[in-house]
Design a protein around this motif. Structure first.
Motif, short mmCIF file in Angstrom:
data_model
loop_
_atom_site.label_atom_id
_atom_site.label_comp_id
_atom_site.label_asym_id
_atom_site.label_seq_id
_atom_site.Cartn_x
_atom_site.Cartn_y
_atom_site.Cartn_z
N LEU A 33 -20.01 1.92 -17.52
CA LEU A 33 -20.57 2.63 -16.37
C LEU A 33 -20.17 4.09 -16.50
O LEU A 33 -18.98 4.43 -16.49
CB LEU A 33 -20.06 2.05 -15.05
N ILE A 34 -21.15 4.97 -16.63
CA ILE A 34 -20.92 6.39 -16.84
C ILE A 34 -21.11 7.13 -15.53
O ILE A 34 -22.12 6.96 -14.84
CB ILE A 34 -21.89 6.96 -17.91
N ILE A 35 -20.13 7.98 -15.17
CA ILE A 35 -20.25 8.84 -14.00
C ILE A 35 -20.03 10.29 -14.42
O ILE A 35 -19.36 10.56 -15.42
CB ILE A 35 -19.27 8.44 -12.87
N VAL A 36 -20.61 11.20 -13.66
CA VAL A 36 -20.46 12.63 -13.89
C VAL A 36 -20.00 13.24 -12.57
O VAL A 36 -20.60 12.97 -11.52
CB VAL A 36 -21.81 13.27 -14.32
N TYR A 37 -18.91 14.03 -12.62
CA TYR A 37 -18.41 14.61 -11.38
C TYR A 37 -17.71 15.94 -11.63
O TYR A 37 -17.26 16.22 -12.74
CB TYR A 37 -17.46 13.64 -10.66
N CYS A 49 -13.82 21.77 -13.23
CA CYS A 49 -14.23 21.14 -14.49
C CYS A 49 -15.37 20.18 -14.22
O CYS A 49 -15.46 19.58 -13.15
CB CYS A 49 -13.07 20.37 -15.10
N LEU A 50 -16.23 20.02 -15.20
CA LEU A 50 -17.27 19.00 -15.16
C LEU A 50 -16.78 17.86 -16.05
O LEU A 50 -16.41 18.09 -17.20
CB LEU A 50 -18.59 19.56 -15.66
N THR A 51 -16.75 16.66 -15.50
CA THR A 51 -16.19 15.52 -16.20
C THR A 51 -17.24 14.42 -16.34
O THR A 51 -17.94 14.10 -15.37
CB THR A 51 -14.96 14.97 -15.46
N ILE A 106 -14.91 13.06 -21.12
CA ILE A 106 -15.09 14.40 -21.67
C ILE A 106 -15.08 15.34 -20.48
O ILE A 106 -15.82 15.14 -19.51
CB ILE A 106 -16.41 14.51 -22.45
N SER A 107 -14.23 16.34 -20.55
CA SER A 107 -14.10 17.28 -19.43
C SER A 107 -14.07 18.69 -19.98
O SER A 107 -13.43 18.95 -21.00
CB SER A 107 -12.81 16.97 -18.66
N PHE A 108 -14.76 19.61 -19.32
CA PHE A 108 -14.76 21.00 -19.77
C PHE A 108 -14.85 21.92 -18.56
O PHE A 108 -15.36 21.55 -17.51
CB PHE A 108 -15.89 21.28 -20.77
N ILE A 147 -26.39 6.86 -11.51
CA ILE A 147 -26.76 8.10 -10.83
C ILE A 147 -25.49 8.72 -10.27
O ILE A 147 -24.69 8.05 -9.62
CB ILE A 147 -27.77 7.83 -9.70
N SER A 148 -25.32 10.02 -10.52
CA SER A 148 -24.20 10.78 -9.96
C SER A 148 -24.76 11.97 -9.21
O SER A 148 -25.88 12.41 -9.46
CB SER A 148 -23.27 11.26 -11.07
#
Length: 185
Positions: A33-37, A49-51, A106-108, A147-148
């Protein structure tokens, strides 16, 4: 139909429901399960940061993202800037990610509140993510979706000071050094 026929039908329904529940539990314990936050950086004051993180129990392959609007890139400004930050044209959100292991992220550095707010505004950006779970001859591989929502407005009154013991230790050592100098030791 006799009573034994009704009981047989009822037992078949129970067995089918049990198999379905077992499959759902199995899938939830093995699917990625992939999330983006967006997340404040605890070691660098004021940075957001975007993770991208796999919070599932399985590996994710061929991860692709589609956003409801473009994302900003390097939106570094604490106050809201006059000029609009650039649009993101490279990186994992644009290019996708070939593989994320369970609990891998992955965070940047994405920007600071002012620059990000100038680009995003008050309306969150929806990030649709598609990815595949690992396949074997016994299981079918299929595209999974998540969905994030990326929102910067929620950071409006958040603290952006440095956390941790490092800065406090430095302050204390400087004060101790001053005190020792006063005693000419």
């Amino acid at each position: 139909m006799t009573l034994s026929d009704w009981i047989s039908i009822f037992m078949a329904l129970i067995a089918s429901a049990s198999a379905l529940v077992t499959y759902i539990v199995y899938r939830s314990s093995t699917d990625p399960l992939i999330i983006v936050y967006a997340n404040p950086d605890p070691t660098r004051p004021s940075l957001v940061c975007l993770t991208i993180k796999n919070i599932g129990k399985g590996a994710a392959y061929n991860i692709n993202f589609q956003t409801s609007r473009p994302l900003p890139s390097q939106a570094f400004s604490i106050p809201i800037p006059e000029n609009m930050p650039d649009e993101m044209t490279k990186g994992p959100i644009v290019n996708g990610i070939p593989f994320l292991a369970p609990d891998q992220q992955i965070s940047f550095a994405w920007g600071q509140y002012g620059g990000l707010y100038k680009f995003i505004g008050d309306i969150a950006i929806t990030v649709n993510c598609t990815f595949r779970r690992s396949g074997s001859p016994l299981t079918l591989t299929k595209n999974l979706k998540s969905i994030s929502k990326l929102d910067i407005k929620s950071f409006e009154q958040s603290e952006s000071s440095e956390h941790g013991f490092g800065p406090n230790i430095v302050k204390e050592l400087k004060q101790l050094n001053k005190t020792l100098k006063n005693y000419n030791l």
